[in-house]
Design a protein around this motif. Structure first.
Motif, PDB file in Angstrom:
ATOM      1  N   SER A   1     -23.673 -35.005   9.585  1.00  0.00           N
ATOM      2  CA  SER A   1     -22.860 -36.213   9.777  1.00  0.00           C
ATOM      3  C   SER A   1     -22.006 -36.078  11.033  1.00  0.00           C
ATOM      4  CB  SER A   1     -21.938 -36.464   8.587  1.00  0.00           C
ATOM      5  OG  SER A   1     -22.687 -36.550   7.409  1.00  0.00           O
TER       6      SER A   1
ATOM      7  N   LYS B   1     -15.556 -30.026  -5.012  1.00  0.00           N
ATOM      8  CA  LYS B   1     -14.835 -31.297  -4.854  1.00  0.00           C
ATOM      9  C   LYS B   1     -13.600 -31.239  -5.746  1.00  0.00           C
ATOM     10  CE  LYS B   1     -17.441 -35.232  -4.919  1.00  0.00           C
ATOM     11  NZ  LYS B   1     -18.639 -36.111  -5.094  1.00  0.00           N
TER      12      LYS B   1
ATOM     13  N   ALA C   1     -12.607 -40.086   6.468  1.00  0.00           N
ATOM     14  CA  ALA C   1     -13.007 -38.670   6.508  1.00  0.00           C
ATOM     15  C   ALA C   1     -11.828 -37.771   6.149  1.00  0.00           C
ATOM     16  CB  ALA C   1     -13.541 -38.327   7.898  1.00  0.00           C
TER      17      ALA C   1
ATOM     18  N   SER D   1     -22.680 -41.075  -9.748  1.00  0.00           N
ATOM     19  CA  SER D   1     -22.645 -39.908  -8.862  1.00  0.00           C
ATOM     20  C   SER D   1     -23.158 -38.680  -9.619  1.00  0.00           C
ATOM     21  CB  SER D   1     -21.200 -39.688  -8.399  1.00  0.00           C
ATOM     22  OG  SER D   1     -21.052 -38.414  -7.842  1.00  0.00           O
TER      23      SER D   1
ATOM     24  N   ASN E   1     -11.169 -37.729   2.473  1.00  0.00           N
ATOM     25  CA  ASN E   1     -12.187 -36.965   1.740  1.00  0.00           C
ATOM     26  C   ASN E   1     -12.074 -35.457   2.025  1.00  0.00           C
ATOM     27  OD1 ASN E   1     -15.024 -35.725   2.587  1.00  0.00           O
ATOM     28  ND2 ASN E   1     -15.330 -36.868   0.679  1.00  0.00           N
ATOM     29  N   GLN E   2     -11.632 -35.125   3.265  1.00  0.00           N
ATOM     30  CA  GLN E   2     -11.711 -33.717   3.675  1.00  0.00           C
ATOM     31  C   GLN E   2     -10.443 -32.908   3.412  1.00  0.00           C
ATOM     32  OE1 GLN E   2     -15.098 -34.767   6.978  1.00  0.00           O
ATOM     33  NE2 GLN E   2     -13.234 -33.902   7.731  1.00  0.00           N
TER      34      GLN E   2
ATOM     35  N   MET F   1     -18.588 -44.734   2.507  1.00  0.00           N
ATOM     36  CA  MET F   1     -18.600 -43.320   2.908  1.00  0.00           C
ATOM     37  C   MET F   1     -18.257 -42.387   1.749  1.00  0.00           C
ATOM     38  SD  MET F   1     -16.633 -43.145   6.537  1.00  0.00           S
ATOM     39  CE  MET F   1     -16.663 -41.357   6.734  1.00  0.00           C
ATOM     40  N   PHE F   2     -17.432 -42.885   0.809  1.00  0.00           N
ATOM     41  CA  PHE F   2     -16.975 -42.015  -0.292  1.00  0.00           C
ATOM     42  C   PHE F   2     -18.059 -41.729  -1.321  1.00  0.00           C
ATOM     43  CE2 PHE F   2     -13.225 -43.815   1.621  1.00  0.00           C
ATOM     44  CZ  PHE F   2     -12.385 -42.711   1.730  1.00  0.00           C
ATOM     45  N   GLY F   3     -19.225 -42.373  -1.145  1.00  0.00           N
ATOM     46  CA  GLY F   3     -20.345 -42.109  -2.056  1.00  0.00           C
ATOM     47  C   GLY F   3     -20.376 -43.089  -3.204  1.00  0.00           C
ATOM     48  N   PRO F   4     -21.404 -42.975  -4.065  1.00  0.00           N
ATOM     49  CA  PRO F   4     -21.556 -43.912  -5.178  1.00  0.00           C
ATOM     50  C   PRO F   4     -20.364 -43.859  -6.122  1.00  0.00           C
ATOM     51  CG  PRO F   4     -23.026 -42.026  -5.421  1.00  0.00           C
ATOM     52  CD  PRO F   4     -22.421 -41.922  -4.066  1.00  0.00           C
TER      53      PRO F   4
HETATM   54  N1  BYC Z   1     -24.005 -41.353   2.948  1.00  0.00           N
HETATM   55  O1  BYC Z   1     -23.544 -37.356  -6.376  1.00  0.00           O
HETATM   56  P1  BYC Z   1     -22.974 -37.869  -5.099  1.00  0.00           P
HETATM   57  C1  BYC Z   1     -17.000 -37.565   9.975  1.00  0.00           C
HETATM   58  C2  BYC Z   1     -25.642 -39.052  -1.306  1.00  0.00           C
HETATM   59  S1  BYC Z   1     -18.400 -37.021   9.166  1.00  0.00           S
HETATM   60  C3  BYC Z   1     -25.203 -40.759   2.719  1.00  0.00           C
HETATM   61  O2  BYC Z   1     -21.660 -38.554  -5.181  1.00  0.00           O
HETATM   62  P2  BYC Z   1     -21.775 -35.661  -3.687  1.00  0.00           P
HETATM   63  C4  BYC Z   1     -17.055 -38.079  11.341  1.00  0.00           C
HETATM   64  C5  BYC Z   1     -25.294 -37.635  -1.735  1.00  0.00           C
HETATM   65  O3  BYC Z   1     -25.508 -36.740  -0.669  1.00  0.00           O
HETATM   66  C6  BYC Z   1     -17.899 -37.161   7.476  1.00  0.00           C
HETATM   67  N2  BYC Z   1     -25.500 -40.162   1.531  1.00  0.00           N
HETATM   68  O4  BYC Z   1     -22.949 -36.672  -4.038  1.00  0.00           O
HETATM   69  C7  BYC Z   1     -17.990 -37.604  12.231  1.00  0.00           C
HETATM   70  C8  BYC Z   1     -26.223 -37.447  -2.904  1.00  0.00           C
HETATM   71  O5  BYC Z   1     -27.543 -37.177  -2.440  1.00  0.00           O
HETATM   72  P3  BYC Z   1     -28.295 -35.735  -2.735  1.00  0.00           P
HETATM   73  C9  BYC Z   1     -18.918 -36.777   6.503  1.00  0.00           C
HETATM   74  C10 BYC Z   1     -24.532 -40.163   0.590  1.00  0.00           C
HETATM   75  O6  BYC Z   1     -22.291 -34.674  -2.723  1.00  0.00           O
HETATM   76  C11 BYC Z   1     -18.076 -38.170  13.502  1.00  0.00           C
HETATM   77  C12 BYC Z   1     -26.296 -38.829  -3.523  1.00  0.00           C
HETATM   78  O7  BYC Z   1     -25.894 -39.746  -2.522  1.00  0.00           O
HETATM   79  N3  BYC Z   1     -18.181 -36.235   5.392  1.00  0.00           N
HETATM   80  O8  BYC Z   1     -15.998 -37.535   9.376  1.00  0.00           O
HETATM   81  O9  BYC Z   1     -21.111 -35.130  -4.927  1.00  0.00           O
HETATM   82  C13 BYC Z   1     -17.214 -39.199  13.871  1.00  0.00           C
HETATM   83  C14 BYC Z   1     -25.420 -38.956  -4.740  1.00  0.00           C
HETATM   84  O10 BYC Z   1     -24.023 -38.842  -4.389  1.00  0.00           O
HETATM   85  C15 BYC Z   1     -23.270 -40.743   0.787  1.00  0.00           C
HETATM   86  C16 BYC Z   1     -18.724 -35.386   4.510  1.00  0.00           C
HETATM   87  O11 BYC Z   1     -19.885 -35.079   4.577  1.00  0.00           O
HETATM   88  C17 BYC Z   1     -23.027 -41.362   2.028  1.00  0.00           C
HETATM   89  N4  BYC Z   1     -21.859 -41.967   2.311  1.00  0.00           N
HETATM   90  O12 BYC Z   1     -20.663 -36.574  -2.968  1.00  0.00           O
HETATM   91  C18 BYC Z   1     -16.263 -39.647  12.990  1.00  0.00           C
HETATM   92  C19 BYC Z   1     -17.760 -34.820   3.502  1.00  0.00           C
HETATM   93  N5  BYC Z   1     -22.537 -40.590  -0.338  1.00  0.00           N
HETATM   94  O13 BYC Z   1     -27.607 -34.723  -1.864  1.00  0.00           O
HETATM   95  C20 BYC Z   1     -16.161 -39.084  11.707  1.00  0.00           C
HETATM   96  C21 BYC Z   1     -18.358 -33.806   2.591  1.00  0.00           C
HETATM   97  C22 BYC Z   1     -23.312 -39.939  -1.204  1.00  0.00           C
HETATM   98  O14 BYC Z   1     -28.081 -35.444  -4.191  1.00  0.00           O
HETATM   99  N6  BYC Z   1     -19.184 -34.402   1.564  1.00  0.00           N
HETATM  100  N7  BYC Z   1     -24.505 -39.698  -0.665  1.00  0.00           N
HETATM  101  O15 BYC Z   1     -29.708 -35.970  -2.323  1.00  0.00           O
HETATM  102  C23 BYC Z   1     -18.708 -34.908   0.407  1.00  0.00           C
HETATM  103  O16 BYC Z   1     -17.508 -34.929   0.154  1.00  0.00           O
HETATM  104  C24 BYC Z   1     -19.702 -35.387  -0.621  1.00  0.00           C
HETATM  105  O17 BYC Z   1     -20.960 -34.826  -0.287  1.00  0.00           O
HETATM  106  C25 BYC Z   1     -19.821 -36.922  -0.736  1.00  0.00           C
HETATM  107  C26 BYC Z   1     -20.918 -37.239  -1.761  1.00  0.00           C
HETATM  108  C27 BYC Z   1     -18.499 -37.479  -1.219  1.00  0.00           C
HETATM  109  C28 BYC Z   1     -20.195 -37.563   0.600  1.00  0.00           C
END
Ligand code: BYC
Length: 319
Positions: A48, A221, A136, A209, A139-140, A201-204
């Protein structure tokens, strides 16, 4: 039998550390599923950051003045840095960096849905910094307390930089909102286009989820998707009011009893289509990254050739 008991004991000790908020480090024993979940989330996060450079990179040559250009350039470079810390954090879990990146290029890996929307005007740089970096941060910040040490530590620095990104975006959008009627219209149009994708962006929602419950149990998380989305809405709506822009949601209203904003239904069909690869820019984004790798091939080949030549020279001296 003995082996199964050993594993049970390792699992017990692992869970005890999690329960006592003791960080898990790369050489510590961890269940396979914990490792896999971390690799999944951290690699998606890294992708991302890297793909996230593209919508804003698109405006570096068209920034309205030198100061705006320098700030945007610095911001996009910060995102590259975030991607690199996160790929490194992923490697500490045993993931191969090259394979991780190839998964992005083959379309197998996910990255944030928000980066599949186009950036049509300079005001979008304001909307991205304000809303996307704002989301972001929301979330972060809790990820700085993630149970896995390298991810948590990377997040501390990332969040500091995201705060600067959010402020530069808010400055751009507020200046436009206070400008000529055309500039105000540009700012409102950017907000109209980026508001709903930012909420996505926050996901489903929590009911849909599949990963949240286990990730929260492991303290990867710290908050659910809906909790963070609500916090973001509560913080952002007054900011929009302050600069005279209207959030594009007719159902938005303050609830005195809950002390939260109520907001309209998110279009989950659109969300899942974008996640599946059918958003307005999915193809273009992945293709750009693929080409960047191809075009950089000669640099990597030259670096390897130089390293080999240097090593051979050292061996010759030793002999
Ligand atoms: N887009 O069970 P869930 C930035 C997927 S970059 C696409 O809720 P989880 C920035 C999810 O992966 C910021 N897919 O999943 C950069 C899962 O699929 P898989 C990015 C999404 O992981 C440049 C499925 O849906 N931040 O700030 O518990 C310029 C079911 O979801 C999305 C991060 O990556 C989505 N929006 O929760 C400016 C933060 N949402 O893997 C800014 C870290 C969900 O089962 N990540 N999916 O196939 C997280 O906090 C979590 O992974 C999430 C999703 C909250 C995003």
């Amino acid at each position: 039998m003995e082996k199964a008991q050993d594993i049970l004991e390792l699992e017990r000790r692992f869970q005890e550390k999690i329960d006592n908020d003791i960080r898990i480090e790369p050489n510590d024993w961890m269940p396979d599923a914990y490792r896999k979940t971390l690799i999944r989330q951290i690699s998606q996060h890294a992708h991302s950051e890297i793909v996230g450079m593209l919508p804003e990179g698109n405006w570096i040559t068209r920034a309205p003045n030198l100061r705006r250009k320098a700030v945007l350039l610095a911001k996009v470079q910060d995102e590259a840095g975030h991607g690199l810390y996160l790929y490194s954090a992923c490697e500490t879990l045993g993931a191969d960096r090259e394979e991780t990146i190839d998964d992005l290029h083959s379309g197998k890996a996910k990255y944030s849905s928000i980066f599949n929307y186009p950036t049509l005007s300079w005001a979008d740089m304001g909307a991205i910094g304000w809303l996307v970096d704002g989301a972001a941060i929301m979330n972060q910040v809790p990820l700085c307390r993630c149970s896995y040490g390298p991810y948590a530590r990377a997040m501390v620095r990332v969040c500091k930089e995201e705060s600067f990104h959010q402020r530069q975006g808010f400055e751009i959008i507020s200046k436009l909102a206070q400008g000529s009627p055309e500039q105000k219209e540009m700012a409102q149009d950017a907000l109209n286009r980026f508001w709903w994708p930012s909420l996505m962006m926050f996901g489903p929602s929590d009911d849909d989820s599949p990963n949240s419950a286990q990730s929260m149990k492991w303290k990867i998380k710290r908050n659910s998707n809906d909790e963070l989305r609500q916090l973001f809405v509560d913080v952002t709506v007054p900011q929009a009011e302050m600069i005279g822009l209207k959030i594009p949601d007719n159902d938005l209203k303050w609830n005195e009893a809950t002390q939260h904003y109520e907001f309209g239904e998110i279009d989950w069909t659109e969300f899942w289509e974008v996640v599946k690869g059918n958003g307005p820019c999915n193809y273009e984004r992945v293709e750009t990254r693929r080409k960047a790798k191809e075009n950089g091939e000669w640099v990597r080949a030259a670096a390897v050739a130089y390293a080999e030549k240097k090593k051979n020279k050292e061996l010759a001296v030793e002999a």
